[in-house]
Design a protein around this motif. Structure first.
Motif, PDB file in Angstrom:
ATOM      1  N   ARG A  59       0.823  -1.206   0.000  1.00 37.99           N
ATOM      2  CA  ARG A  59       0.000   0.000   0.000  1.00 37.99           C
ATOM      3  C   ARG A  59       0.861   1.262   0.000  1.00 37.99           C
ATOM      4  N   LEU A  60       2.018   1.208   0.645  1.00 38.29           N
ATOM      5  CA  LEU A  60       2.928   2.350   0.664  1.00 38.29           C
ATOM      6  C   LEU A  60       3.349   2.727  -0.758  1.00 38.29           C
ATOM      7  N   GLY A  61       3.757   1.722  -1.540  1.00 42.29           N
ATOM      8  CA  GLY A  61       4.156   1.998  -2.911  1.00 42.29           C
ATOM      9  C   GLY A  61       2.992   2.462  -3.762  1.00 42.29           C
ATOM     10  N   ALA A  62       1.832   1.815  -3.606  1.00 40.26           N
ATOM     11  CA  ALA A  62       0.657   2.182  -4.398  1.00 40.26           C
ATOM     12  C   ALA A  62       0.212   3.605  -4.107  1.00 40.26           C
ATOM     13  N   ALA A  63       0.410   4.057  -2.874  1.00 41.80           N
ATOM     14  CA  ALA A  63       0.007   5.412  -2.492  1.00 41.80           C
ATOM     15  C   ALA A  63       1.040   6.469  -2.877  1.00 41.80           C
ATOM     16  N   GLY A  64       2.191   6.042  -3.376  1.00 39.90           N
ATOM     17  CA  GLY A  64       3.241   6.985  -3.738  1.00 39.90           C
ATOM     18  C   GLY A  64       3.844   7.697  -2.546  1.00 39.90           C
ATOM     19  N   GLN A  65       3.871   7.033  -1.386  1.00 37.65           N
ATOM     20  CA  GLN A  65       4.345   7.671  -0.163  1.00 37.65           C
ATOM     21  C   GLN A  65       5.712   7.174   0.306  1.00 37.65           C
ATOM     22  N   THR A  66       6.431   6.489  -0.574  1.00 39.04           N
ATOM     23  CA  THR A  66       7.745   5.988  -0.183  1.00 39.04           C
ATOM     24  C   THR A  66       8.670   7.125   0.234  1.00 39.04           C
ATOM     25  N   GLY A  67       8.616   8.242  -0.513  1.00 37.89           N
ATOM     26  CA  GLY A  67       9.459   9.380  -0.182  1.00 37.89           C
ATOM     27  C   GLY A  67       9.137  10.001   1.163  1.00 37.89           C
ATOM     28  N   LEU A  68       7.901   9.857   1.620  1.00 39.24           N
ATOM     29  CA  LEU A  68       7.542  10.361   2.943  1.00 39.24           C
ATOM     30  C   LEU A  68       8.147   9.495   4.041  1.00 39.24           C
ATOM     31  N   ILE A  69       8.103   8.187   3.846  1.00 46.86           N
ATOM     32  CA  ILE A  69       8.578   7.309   4.908  1.00 46.86           C
ATOM     33  C   ILE A  69      10.101   7.337   5.013  1.00 46.86           C
ATOM     34  N   THR A  70      10.813   7.514   3.896  1.00 42.39           N
ATOM     35  CA  THR A  70      12.274   7.612   3.994  1.00 42.39           C
ATOM     36  C   THR A  70      12.677   8.866   4.767  1.00 42.39           C
TER      37      THR A  70
END
Length: 306
Positions: A59-70
């Motif tokens: 879900r993280l990748g699908a939401a495009g939020q990887t840059g937020l979590i890094t």
């Protein structure tokens, strides 16, 4: 062979191959897999916990939020700290501090020479002008440097990511003059929070952490022969300036604000009343290699062959 211990399985996972592969990828994968095997064993991770985590990653990748979590887990700042330490070890200290890029840069912003208005229409906040020079470590001007600037709107959103915003809204690129001067008009942006729903918000709630970022403005500064600078400045007075969820605040990047500046000399920016100003010089070291001078963002760098 079919019945394996944990140690035997890990050995097989880390050594199986039918071709040489990429040695660096194999090295990194072996370390990460080994650490995860140990984490699962030592913390007694249950199957339900493991599969919940894999679903969260999907879900993280699908939401495009990887840059937020890094950013939120400190990895972006960690890379900057390591780069600072490498500079210190090599005797290359000096210049404007680097700061995290964040995941919201968009290439191709409209370009102007020397000065530009970044916002449009009626001001959405306190009218603000930032100006200064791009200099080298000796204080000499860097002529015709390119300064990308981008920041959030009054609701904390970025164009190309927040529905309803215009393309390249609050994004501009400025070419400095022969003496390295630049200036732009916009408004003082607010701080903002990560999206209130989605995988990142879920994790931060589980960690008991907030997702607030203090008010800031992003920059990418590049010039031939100079090391490209990715940085951001913070607006003083924000309550989260020392508690940024992305750990990005740096002492040398909190700008000073001068309020009630007379509009004389700023008519070309459409200013007719007193406004708020900050004078800030970007100081660039010489590039030690052609690679350091590439005017690329983090994702452009990894997408560029060679």
């Amino acid at each position: 062979m079919a019945e394996l211990t944990q140690a035997q399985l890990l050995e097989l996972v880390n050594t199986k191959k039918i071709a040489p592969g990429n040695p660096r990828v194999r090295q990194l994968t072996e370390r990460i897999v080994t650490d995860l095997f140990q984490t699962i064993d030592e913390l007694d991770v249950t199957p339900d916990e493991f599969w919940a985590a894999t679903a969260w990653l999907t879900r993280l990748g699908a939401a495009g939020q990887t840059g937020l979590i890094t950013a939120g887990l400190g990895f972006d700042r960690l890379l900057d700290i390591r780069a600072d330490e490498a500079d210190q070890k090599a005797g290359r200290e000096g210049g404007t501090p680097r700061a995290i890029e964040g995941p919201l840069f968009v290439a191709g912003a409209p370009t102007a020479k020397v000065e530009v208005r970044v916002d449009e229409g009626e001001p959405k906040g306190e009218v603000f002008v930032m100006e200064g020079q791009v200099l080298d470590l000796d204080g000499k001007p860097v002529p015709h440097a390119m300064v990308d600037v981008w920041h959030a709107n009054e609701k904390g959103g970025y164009s190309h990511f927040m529905p309803g915003m215009q393309p390249y809204e609050l994004r501009r690129r400025i070419e400095t003059d022969a003496k390295g001067f630049y200036r732009f008009r916009s408004f003082l942006p607010p701080g903002y929070a990560i999206p209130p729903t989605g995988p990142v918000a879920e994790l931060f709630a589980a960690l008991g952490r907030h997702g607030q970022r203090p008010a800031h403005i992003h920059f990418l500064v590049a010039a031939p022969g100079m090391r490209t600078l990715t940085t951001q400045v913070n607006i003083p007075g924000d309550s989260y300036i020392d508690d940024d969820f992305a750990f990005a605040t740096r002492d040398g990047l909190i700008v000073a604000l001068e309020r009630n500046v007379a509009p004389a000399g700023y008519e070309s920016l459409g200013i007719t009343a007193p406004f708020t100003r900050s004078v800030f010089n970007f100081v660039l070291p010489r590039a030690a290699s052609e690679d350091e001078a590439l005017p690329l963002t983090r994702m452009e760098r990894v997408a560029t062959p060679g």
